[in-house]
Design an enzyme around this catalytic site. Structure first.
Site, short mmCIF file in Angstrom:
data_model
loop_
_atom_site.label_atom_id
_atom_site.label_comp_id
_atom_site.label_asym_id
_atom_site.label_seq_id
_atom_site.Cartn_x
_atom_site.Cartn_y
_atom_site.Cartn_z
NE ARG A 16 -3.78 7.28 6.05
CZ ARG A 16 -4.80 7.65 6.90
NH1 ARG A 16 -4.33 8.05 8.35
NH2 ARG A 16 -6.09 7.96 6.79
CD GLU A 23 6.63 -3.28 3.34
OE1 GLU A 23 5.18 -4.37 4.25
OE2 GLU A 23 6.80 -2.46 3.89
CE1 TYR A 54 -15.51 3.51 -2.89
CE2 TYR A 54 -13.36 4.16 -4.22
CZ TYR A 54 -13.87 3.66 -3.02
OH TYR A 54 -13.11 3.87 -1.60
CE LYS A 63 -3.83 2.34 3.26
NZ LYS A 63 -4.32 2.22 4.30
CE LYS A 107 -5.54 2.20 -0.64
NZ LYS A 107 -6.56 1.87 0.77
C1 PBG Z 1 -7.27 2.61 5.91
C2 PBG Z 1 -8.24 3.09 4.47
C3 PBG Z 1 -7.69 4.09 3.53
C4 PBG Z 1 -8.72 3.08 1.86
C5 PBG Z 1 -8.45 2.12 2.29
N1 PBG Z 1 -8.49 2.08 3.81
C6 PBG Z 1 -7.24 5.69 3.09
C7 PBG Z 1 -5.95 5.57 3.20
O1 PBG Z 1 -4.82 5.02 3.77
O2 PBG Z 1 -5.60 7.11 3.34
C8 PBG Z 1 -8.65 4.62 0.30
C9 PBG Z 1 -8.76 3.84 -0.37
C10 PBG Z 1 -9.65 4.75 -1.46
O3 PBG Z 1 -9.15 6.44 -1.37
O4 PBG Z 1 -10.02 4.64 -2.16
N2 PBG Z 1 -6.43 3.07 5.87
ZN ZN Z 2 -5.57 3.37 7.64
#
Ligand code: PBG
Ligand code: ZN
Length: 326
Positions: free
Chosen positions: A216, A232, A312, A194, A247
């Site tokens: 983050r 990872e 979505y 991620k 992601k």
């Molecule tokens: C929570 C999470 C996030 C997403 C999914 N789970 C956001 C983030 O890390 O800020 C993002 C999904 C999206 O942008 O559609 N950790």
């Molecule tokens: Zn989170």
């Protein structure tokens, strides 16, 4: 000069016969944002056609999903109150636990995945407990409360757990906790690779989870790093995650392919909020042939090596499949 491949393209029947990549509704997972309260169906400006829903509206939404042939959702909660440890996520009457119970009561065949993280439940908006200096997330104390959260989800009847906080050792922690408590058949889909991404912007509006300070980058990955991205996912593979994930999706298809070639596990992609909103807005403005670009984009995920697409766009895809356009 004659190119042999043209012979396979000219006739539409033959073209369909030799098509290598296909989309089917079972590839897709639809995200749901469950908000505390009743009678709530709030559209968020940055994500057209995506809503915050109260539990009663979630049940209504599930009826629409089932009618479209969609049988898989991932749940995000927006609780009434947030605090420093995300207490709402740790109790059996929290928003996610209640939503899962209601969905499974009315739609027992709906496959319900729960996103396991803390950013939507903490007042500071980070994905775990902060360290004593309140500067960054403390990995190991976050593992401890994650073990509590996973049992809340499991007891509520979740069909799969999806940890999204990128904490080190999270898969091992969750697997051990689930096994010890008799949930050895409950699978884990890890958000294993991620990236720290600007593409999450609209999601944070909908989920009300923008960090109140900092970002983050200490726990999410640097978009510039390919080897680290592979490593990872392989860590989570070794810790026995059942499904891996990349992601965001579209800007990281090279990574999807890299990981596909190094694991035998199923691989998911998260077609995130910013990707959705860009396409949607371009379509609304008439800049592109929306349906065509949408299908092309989804095909690119599967061609890169993804088995599962969290998106979505899932309802739109279901409609296109029903209309015979896919
Ligand atoms: C929570 C999470 C996030 C997403 C999914 N789970 C956001 C983030 O890390 O800020 C993002 C999904 C999206 O942008 O559609 N950790
Ligand atoms: Zn989170």
């Amino acid at each position: 000069m004659f190119n042999r491949l043209r012979r396979l393209r000219i006739n539409p029947k033959l073209r369909a016969m030799v098509q290598e990549t296909h989309l089917k509704i079972d590839d897709f997972v639809y995200p749901l944002f469950v908000k505390f309260g009743e009678n709530i169906r709030t559209e968020i400006k940055s994500m057209p056609d995506v809503f915050q829903l109260s539990i009663d509206e979630v049940i209504r939404e599930c009826e629409e999903l089932v009618n479209l042939g969609i049988n898989s959702v991932i749940i995000f909660g927006i609780p009434e109150t947030k605090d420093s440890v995300g207490s709402d996520a740790l109790c059996d009457s929290g928003i996610v636990a209640r939503a899962v119970r209601e969905i499974k009561k009315y739609y027992p065949n709906m496959f319900v995945i729960t996103d396991l993280c803390f950013c939507e439940y903490t007042d500071h908006g980070h994905c775990g407990i902060l360290d004593h200096k309140h500067e960054t997330v403390d990995n190991d104390s976050t593992l401890e409360i994650s073990a509590q959260q996973v049992l809340v989800h499991a007891r509520a009847g979740a069909d799969m757990i999806a940890p999204s906080g990128m904490m080190d050792g999270i898969i091992e922690t969750l697997r051990t906790t689930l096994d010890k408590n008799g949930f050895y058949n409950l699978p884990i889909m890890s958000y294993s690779t991620k990236f720290a991404s600007g593409y999450y912007g609209p999601f944070r509006d909908v989920a009300e989870s923008t960090p109140t300070f900092g970002d983050r980058r200490s726990y999410q990955m640097n978009p510039a790093n390919r080897r680290e991205a592979i490593e990872e996912s392989l860590f989570d593979d070794q810790q026995n995650a059942d499904i891996l994930m990349v992601k965001p999706a579209l800007a990281y298809l090279d990574i999807v392919r890299d990981i596909r070639e190094r694991t035998l596990k199923p691989l998911a992609v998260y077609n995130v909020s910013g990707e959705y909103s860009m396409l949607k807005m371009a379509g609304k403005m008439g800049l592109i042939d929306y349906e065509r670009v949408l299908i092309e984009t989804m095909i690119s995920f599967k061609r890169a090596g993804a088995d599962i697409i969290i998106s979505y766009h899932t309802k739109e895809i279901a409609k296109l499949i029903k209309e015979g356009k896919i």
